[in-house]
Design a protein around this motif. Structure first.
Motif, PDB file in Angstrom:
ATOM      1  N   LEU A 110       0.821  -1.201   0.000  1.00 47.36           N
ATOM      2  CA  LEU A 110       0.000   0.000   0.000  1.00 47.36           C
ATOM      3  C   LEU A 110       0.860   1.258   0.000  1.00 47.36           C
ATOM      4  O   LEU A 110       2.001   1.239   0.478  1.00 47.36           O
ATOM      5  CB  LEU A 110      -0.910   0.018   1.234  1.00 47.36           C
ATOM      6  CG  LEU A 110      -1.931  -1.122   1.369  1.00 47.36           C
ATOM      7  CD1 LEU A 110      -2.637  -1.015   2.706  1.00 47.36           C
ATOM      8  CD2 LEU A 110      -2.931  -1.087   0.217  1.00 47.36           C
ATOM      9  N   GLY A 111       0.287   2.334  -0.490  1.00 47.63           N
ATOM     10  CA  GLY A 111       0.943   3.627  -0.357  1.00 47.63           C
ATOM     11  C   GLY A 111       0.486   4.278   0.931  1.00 47.63           C
ATOM     12  O   GLY A 111       0.643   3.736   2.025  1.00 47.63           O
ATOM     13  N   GLU A 112      -0.134   5.421   0.832  1.00 48.62           N
ATOM     14  CA  GLU A 112      -0.671   6.118   1.996  1.00 48.62           C
ATOM     15  C   GLU A 112      -1.841   5.328   2.578  1.00 48.62           C
ATOM     16  O   GLU A 112      -2.647   4.754   1.840  1.00 48.62           O
ATOM     17  CB  GLU A 112      -1.142   7.511   1.575  1.00 48.62           C
ATOM     18  CG  GLU A 112      -1.607   8.385   2.744  1.00 48.62           C
ATOM     19  CD  GLU A 112      -1.985   9.778   2.278  1.00 48.62           C
ATOM     20  OE1 GLU A 112      -2.626  10.497   3.056  1.00 48.62           O
ATOM     21  OE2 GLU A 112      -1.630  10.139   1.140  1.00 48.62           O
ATOM     22  N   LEU A 113      -1.927   5.297   3.899  1.00 48.75           N
ATOM     23  CA  LEU A 113      -2.989   4.538   4.555  1.00 48.75           C
ATOM     24  C   LEU A 113      -4.301   5.311   4.456  1.00 48.75           C
ATOM     25  O   LEU A 113      -4.534   6.275   5.188  1.00 48.75           O
ATOM     26  CB  LEU A 113      -2.633   4.270   6.023  1.00 48.75           C
ATOM     27  CG  LEU A 113      -1.397   3.386   6.252  1.00 48.75           C
ATOM     28  CD1 LEU A 113      -1.158   3.193   7.748  1.00 48.75           C
ATOM     29  CD2 LEU A 113      -1.568   2.040   5.569  1.00 48.75           C
ATOM     30  N   ASP A 114      -5.157   4.878   3.553  1.00 50.83           N
ATOM     31  CA  ASP A 114      -6.452   5.518   3.319  1.00 50.83           C
ATOM     32  C   ASP A 114      -7.543   4.466   3.487  1.00 50.83           C
ATOM     33  O   ASP A 114      -7.624   3.517   2.699  1.00 50.83           O
ATOM     34  CB  ASP A 114      -6.492   6.120   1.919  1.00 50.83           C
ATOM     35  CG  ASP A 114      -7.797   6.883   1.643  1.00 50.83           C
ATOM     36  OD1 ASP A 114      -8.762   6.716   2.417  1.00 50.83           O
ATOM     37  OD2 ASP A 114      -7.843   7.619   0.643  1.00 50.83           O
ATOM     38  N   PHE A 115      -8.380   4.622   4.521  1.00 52.19           N
ATOM     39  CA  PHE A 115      -9.417   3.631   4.787  1.00 52.19           C
ATOM     40  C   PHE A 115     -10.284   3.346   3.556  1.00 52.19           C
ATOM     41  O   PHE A 115     -10.694   2.213   3.321  1.00 52.19           O
ATOM     42  CB  PHE A 115     -10.306   4.110   5.934  1.00 52.19           C
ATOM     43  CG  PHE A 115      -9.736   3.889   7.304  1.00 52.19           C
ATOM     44  CD1 PHE A 115      -8.444   3.426   7.473  1.00 52.19           C
ATOM     45  CD2 PHE A 115     -10.502   4.151   8.431  1.00 52.19           C
ATOM     46  CE1 PHE A 115      -7.916   3.217   8.733  1.00 52.19           C
ATOM     47  CE2 PHE A 115      -9.989   3.940   9.710  1.00 52.19           C
ATOM     48  CZ  PHE A 115      -8.685   3.477   9.856  1.00 52.19           C
ATOM     49  N   GLN A 116     -10.583   4.371   2.791  1.00 49.90           N
ATOM     50  CA  GLN A 116     -11.484   4.197   1.652  1.00 49.90           C
ATOM     51  C   GLN A 116     -10.841   3.344   0.550  1.00 49.90           C
ATOM     52  O   GLN A 116     -11.552   2.748  -0.261  1.00 49.90           O
ATOM     53  CB  GLN A 116     -11.893   5.555   1.070  1.00 49.90           C
ATOM     54  CG  GLN A 116     -12.415   6.553   2.096  1.00 49.90           C
ATOM     55  CD  GLN A 116     -13.587   6.039   2.912  1.00 49.90           C
ATOM     56  OE1 GLN A 116     -14.468   5.375   2.374  1.00 49.90           O
ATOM     57  NE2 GLN A 116     -13.603   6.347   4.202  1.00 49.90           N
ATOM     58  N   GLU A 117      -9.508   3.299   0.513  1.00 50.94           N
ATOM     59  CA  GLU A 117      -8.818   2.591  -0.564  1.00 50.94           C
ATOM     60  C   GLU A 117      -8.430   1.168  -0.199  1.00 50.94           C
ATOM     61  O   GLU A 117      -7.953   0.419  -1.044  1.00 50.94           O
ATOM     62  CB  GLU A 117      -7.558   3.374  -0.971  1.00 50.94           C
ATOM     63  CG  GLU A 117      -7.850   4.764  -1.528  1.00 50.94           C
ATOM     64  CD  GLU A 117      -8.775   4.708  -2.739  1.00 50.94           C
ATOM     65  OE1 GLU A 117      -8.587   3.802  -3.581  1.00 50.94           O
ATOM     66  OE2 GLU A 117      -9.693   5.552  -2.840  1.00 50.94           O
ATOM     67  N   PHE A 118      -8.627   0.780   1.055  1.00 50.51           N
ATOM     68  CA  PHE A 118      -8.309  -0.586   1.456  1.00 50.51           C
ATOM     69  C   PHE A 118      -9.270  -1.582   0.818  1.00 50.51           C
ATOM     70  O   PHE A 118     -10.416  -1.258   0.484  1.00 50.51           O
ATOM     71  CB  PHE A 118      -8.418  -0.761   2.969  1.00 50.51           C
ATOM     72  CG  PHE A 118      -7.367  -0.055   3.770  1.00 50.51           C
ATOM     73  CD1 PHE A 118      -6.158   0.336   3.207  1.00 50.51           C
ATOM     74  CD2 PHE A 118      -7.575   0.209   5.113  1.00 50.51           C
ATOM     75  CE1 PHE A 118      -5.195   0.979   3.956  1.00 50.51           C
ATOM     76  CE2 PHE A 118      -6.624   0.853   5.876  1.00 50.51           C
ATOM     77  CZ  PHE A 118      -5.428   1.242   5.297  1.00 50.51           C
ATOM     78  N   SER A 119      -8.809  -2.821   0.718  1.00 52.90           N
ATOM     79  CA  SER A 119      -9.713  -3.945   0.532  1.00 52.90           C
ATOM     80  C   SER A 119     -10.136  -4.399   1.935  1.00 52.90           C
ATOM     81  O   SER A 119      -9.274  -4.686   2.775  1.00 52.90           O
ATOM     82  CB  SER A 119      -9.013  -5.094  -0.198  1.00 52.90           C
ATOM     83  OG  SER A 119      -8.716  -4.728  -1.529  1.00 52.90           O
ATOM     84  N   TRP A 120     -11.457  -4.445   2.172  1.00 55.23           N
ATOM     85  CA  TRP A 120     -11.977  -4.714   3.511  1.00 55.23           C
ATOM     86  C   TRP A 120     -12.602  -6.101   3.590  1.00 55.23           C
ATOM     87  O   TRP A 120     -13.335  -6.516   2.687  1.00 55.23           O
ATOM     88  CB  TRP A 120     -13.028  -3.673   3.891  1.00 55.23           C
ATOM     89  CG  TRP A 120     -12.443  -2.342   4.235  1.00 55.23           C
ATOM     90  CD1 TRP A 120     -12.198  -1.305   3.379  1.00 55.23           C
ATOM     91  CD2 TRP A 120     -11.999  -1.918   5.528  1.00 55.23           C
ATOM     92  NE1 TRP A 120     -11.627  -0.251   4.069  1.00 55.23           N
ATOM     93  CE2 TRP A 120     -11.497  -0.600   5.382  1.00 55.23           C
ATOM     94  CE3 TRP A 120     -11.976  -2.514   6.791  1.00 55.23           C
ATOM     95  CZ2 TRP A 120     -10.989   0.124   6.447  1.00 55.23           C
ATOM     96  CZ3 TRP A 120     -11.461  -1.798   7.851  1.00 55.23           C
ATOM     97  CH2 TRP A 120     -10.975  -0.502   7.685  1.00 55.23           C
ATOM     98  N   LEU A 121     -12.319  -6.796   4.700  1.00 53.06           N
ATOM     99  CA  LEU A 121     -12.944  -8.072   5.002  1.00 53.06           C
ATOM    100  C   LEU A 121     -13.798  -7.848   6.252  1.00 53.06           C
ATOM    101  O   LEU A 121     -13.271  -7.467   7.319  1.00 53.06           O
ATOM    102  CB  LEU A 121     -11.893  -9.149   5.270  1.00 53.06           C
ATOM    103  CG  LEU A 121     -11.189  -9.769   4.047  1.00 53.06           C
ATOM    104  CD1 LEU A 121     -10.418  -8.729   3.248  1.00 53.06           C
ATOM    105  CD2 LEU A 121     -10.266 -10.904   4.484  1.00 53.06           C
TER     106      LEU A 121
END
Length: 285
Positions: free
Chosen positions: A176-187
């Motif tokens: 990952l680059g910058e930690l962005d909640f919206q850009e994560f893959s979420w489980l």
């Protein structure tokens, strides 16, 4: 010391039974003795331990804390009786345990071989479910459950408070680059786990996720995180989080209590006492 072991057992039985009559029956005393006893105990402590109403006695926070200490004394006395009567007395036959898939995987299984070796005549039967119903119906003997609101018709022991953390596999996080909640893959927990607290947190923090996978099994959700499919919220249990990393500097997402619960008719059951000791050891490992 202000309180004796007998004082703590009075607190325990009144917490369990909620009425003077039933507590007296459990203690082998008369009702007036229990009433005088709890007044004397509260005078020793210097504050009320219970609220009184037509529904009975409801423990205040200090009363609950003292009850937990009494449960440990009671378990120790039961274990001592078992030793005096022979190691295997009361420790044979089935013990039906209902728990969650994640607790079976991360707390019970890693230490189960040693427990079975120590208690070879104990026949364990596991049921994996997120519901308390089977215990209420007496189909199972004991439940190991994360909950902040144990059912009123159960008694038991609060074993620990567990933090829940946002975690991911190093392989996924390093990509990952910058930690962005919206850009994560979420489980996240699926339809059958809609009441899971992780879902409330997720809906509030991530209104528009880039990618989403839902699981009806927390054990499979954890497996997905390990396989670098994304990030998710898991309990802070060392055997479960081994090899995973916290996401950024996030504090614990939330906390819940871990309870060992059983029907009141099973109080003093030596098989449950033995299983309680096993779980406490597993949590401390």
């Amino acid at each position: 010391m202000k309180l004796s072991a007998d004082d703590l057992l009075v607190i325990m039985h009144l917490t369990r039974e909620r009425t003077l009559e039933n507590a007296a029956l459990a203690l082998g005393k008369d009702t007036s003795s229990v009433f005088r006893g709890i007044k004397r105990i509260e005078a020793k402590v210097g504050e009320p331990l219970f609220t009184r109403s037509r529904a009975g006695f409801k423990p205040l926070p200090l009363g609950l804390a003292l009850c937990e200490q009494a449960e440990q004394i009671h378990a120790g006395l039961s274990a001592a009786d078992a030793l005096l009567g022979g190691e295997d007395v009361g420790l044979t036959g089935p013990l039906r345990v209902t728990t969650t898939d994640l607790l079976l995987q991360s707390v019970i299984h890693p230490r189960l071989a040693a427990f079975r070796e120590a208690r070879p005549n104990l026949q364990l039967e596991f049921n994996v479910t997120n519901s308390f119903e089977n215990l209420s119906e007496r189909r199972y003997d004991v439940a190991l459950r994360p909950t902040s609101q144990p059912p009123d018709d159960m008694i038991g022991l609060r074993l620990a408070t567990i933090d829940y953390k946002l975690v991911g596999a190093p392989k996924y996080l390093d990509g990952l680059g910058e930690l962005d909640f919206q850009e994560f893959s979420w489980l996240i927990p699926g339809d059958s786990l809609q009441a899971h607290p992780a879902n409330d947190w997720f809906r509030g923090k991530v209104p528009s996720p880039a990618s989403l996978i839902r699981y009806d099994s927390m054990s499979l959700l954890a497996d997905g995180i390990r396989n670098s499919l994304g990030v998710g919220i898991l309990p802070d249990i060392p055997t479960l989080l081994d090899g995973l990393r916290d996401v950024g500097e996030q504090p614990a997402i939330y906390q819940t209590d871990l309870w060992l619960l059983y029907h009141p008719s099973n109080r003093g059951n030596l098989k449950i006492t033995a299983f309680d000791g096993f779980v406490r050891g597993a949590l401390g490992a």
